[in-house]
Write an enzyme that holds these catalytic residues in place. Structure first.
Site, mmCIF file in Angstrom:
data_model
loop_
_atom_site.group_PDB
_atom_site.id
_atom_site.type_symbol
_atom_site.label_atom_id
_atom_site.label_comp_id
_atom_site.label_asym_id
_atom_site.label_seq_id
_atom_site.Cartn_x
_atom_site.Cartn_y
_atom_site.Cartn_z
ATOM 1 N N ARG A 1 20.125 73.746 96.954
ATOM 2 C CA ARG A 1 21.302 73.267 96.247
ATOM 3 C C ARG A 1 22.505 74.183 96.486
ATOM 4 O O ARG A 1 23.653 73.772 96.375
ATOM 5 C CB ARG A 1 21.024 73.184 94.737
ATOM 6 C CG ARG A 1 22.112 72.425 93.968
ATOM 7 C CD ARG A 1 21.836 72.359 92.479
ATOM 8 N NE ARG A 1 22.059 73.625 91.829
ATOM 9 C CZ ARG A 1 21.138 74.361 91.216
ATOM 10 N NH1 ARG A 1 19.884 73.928 91.181
ATOM 11 N NH2 ARG A 1 21.438 75.496 90.639
ATOM 12 N N ASP B 1 44.072 64.246 100.789
ATOM 13 C CA ASP B 1 42.956 63.418 101.245
ATOM 14 C C ASP B 1 43.406 62.726 102.520
ATOM 15 O O ASP B 1 44.246 61.822 102.486
ATOM 16 C CB ASP B 1 42.587 62.401 100.164
ATOM 17 C CG ASP B 1 41.366 61.565 100.532
ATOM 18 O OD1 ASP B 1 41.032 61.484 101.736
ATOM 19 O OD2 ASP B 1 40.754 60.965 99.627
#
Length: 392
Positions: free
Chosen positions: A56, A182
């Site tokens: 993780r 973005d």
């Protein structure tokens, strides 16, 4: 080697190799959930972002992908996530706190819109101004003393609007805010936001970076101090990790991104030029067309490659629009973008994704992701579908 590598060579060879013990040329997939912790006194970073402890926290396939993305974009560091939305949410929740203010592109991906219209204000007390970021003066006027983030999509999804990144970066710097961009609609080889003053560059890797429609992923690029904060909060403690297998798939796709973007851009330009002259078409927006409202900006920002994203509409009612979609043979009616095959989706006039500031969109329109097919074949499919629905 002192020679500076060109973009396509960097896509193949860029980033630090993580060679395995067998000398494999292609990167193996490291399918392990945890790692042996050193007992010889080697320092261990228990946060996990600089040591292999648990999957993780980080894994070798993720590290290879991050290194290659940094080599392509010039970023100091990169964090990769399970999806583009996970990457966006990581940025917003890491760098915004209760009482902060954010300025956001009104035309943006639906999940971004929902986060800023609903979840962040109502759940976390974040103040939000959504506006047309292609209007630089509007961005400047919206800045408040508590503005901490300016988030821009360029090209905008789904309209292809181009914001002036250099000017907005100057506004952000003067106000002490971070500029996040973005750039999913352009991919990492058609636009370089970090070179134009952005603090953070975000992509849905599902799209042009992977390019094959077979895996999800998101990435955030920027300076190491910012990316470390992202990794510790959002990767380790939120757990929105990218799996080793998907990291491997995306890294494999990234190798051909410069080649694919050349084809996407060339085919899309030819298709847009056809649509611009077609009597059955109500309007077409493509940054590579001189008729696009922000073409000059696009020419400055996009290095002559305007990606494969077109927005356009035909002269017909909703029934004609549906018949047009049903009549397409080569182009697939589907969401997402940046795949090898052409994809199209229709925003009808009741869609909440329509921008409020432009009357041209209020009758609805198509978002068209042009694939890698020959332009002649894509144009022929559009033409026969328009004939079938009666607009030609």
């Amino acid at each position: 080697m002192n020679h500076i590598l060109n973009l396509q060579t960097t896509a193949v060879h860029g980033g630090a190799r993580k060679d395995d013990v067998f000398g494999a040329i292609n990167e193996p997939i490291y399918m392990t959930s945890n790692y042996r912790i050193p007992t010889d006194g080697t320092p261990v970073d228990w946060s996990g972002i600089h040591s292999n402890i648990y999957c993780r926290n980080r894994n070798p396939n993720q590290m290879v992908l991050q290194d290659k993305l940094c080599a392509l974009t010039g970023a100091q560091d990169c964090a990769v996530f399970a999806s583009g939305v996970a990457a966006l949410a990581a940025v917003f929740t890491t760098f915004l706190n209760s009482g902060d203010h954010a300025i956001v592109s009104e035309v943006c991906y639906s999940a971004t819109n929902l986060l800023f219209r609903e979840y962040l204000p109502k759940k976390y007390g974040i103040e939000v101004t959504l506006l047309d970021t292609t209007d630089t003066d509007a961005v400047r006027a919206a800045v408040r003393p508590n503005t901490k983030l300016i988030h821009v999509e360029t090209p905008g999804n789904p309209t292809t609007g181009i914001s002036d990144l250099d000017a907005i970066a100057a506004i952000a710097q003067a106000s002490g805010a971070l500029l996040s961009v973005d750039a999913t609609f352009a991919g990492p080889v058609s636009i370089f936001p970090l070179r134009h003053g952005a603090a953070l560059e975000i992509h849905s890797m599902t799209k042009y970076i992977n390019g094959h429609g077979d895996s999800l992923g998101g990435c955030v690029l920027g300076n190491t101090d910012l990316i470390d904060r992202l990794k510790e909060l959002a990767m380790v403690n939120y757990g929105g990790i990218l799996s080793p297998f998907n990291a491997w798939l995306v890294a494999r796709g990234l190798v051909t991104a410069p080649l694919r973007m050349k084809q996407h851009s060339a085919v899309a330009l030819a298709v847009a030029q056809y649509l611009e002259t077609c009597p059955g078409v109500r309007f077409v927006w493509y940054p590579g067309l001189e008729s696009h409202p922000q073409h000059d900006r696009a020419a400055r920002l996009m290095n002559g490659q305007y990606s494969g994203m077109i927005s356009f509409d035909i002269k017909g009612d909703e029934k004609a629009h549906q018949k047009f979609l049903d009549s397409l043979h080569l182009v697939t009616h589907a969401v997402s973008l940046g795949d090898v095959e052409s994809l199209i989706v229709y925003y009808d006039k009741n869609s909440d994704k329509l921008p409020h500031y432009s009357a041209i969109y209020q009758e609805g329109f198509f978002r068209f992701s042009v694939g890698l097919e020959d332009a002649e074949d894509v144009i022929a499919d559009l033409k026969q579908a328009m004939k079938a629905c009666g607009v030609l």
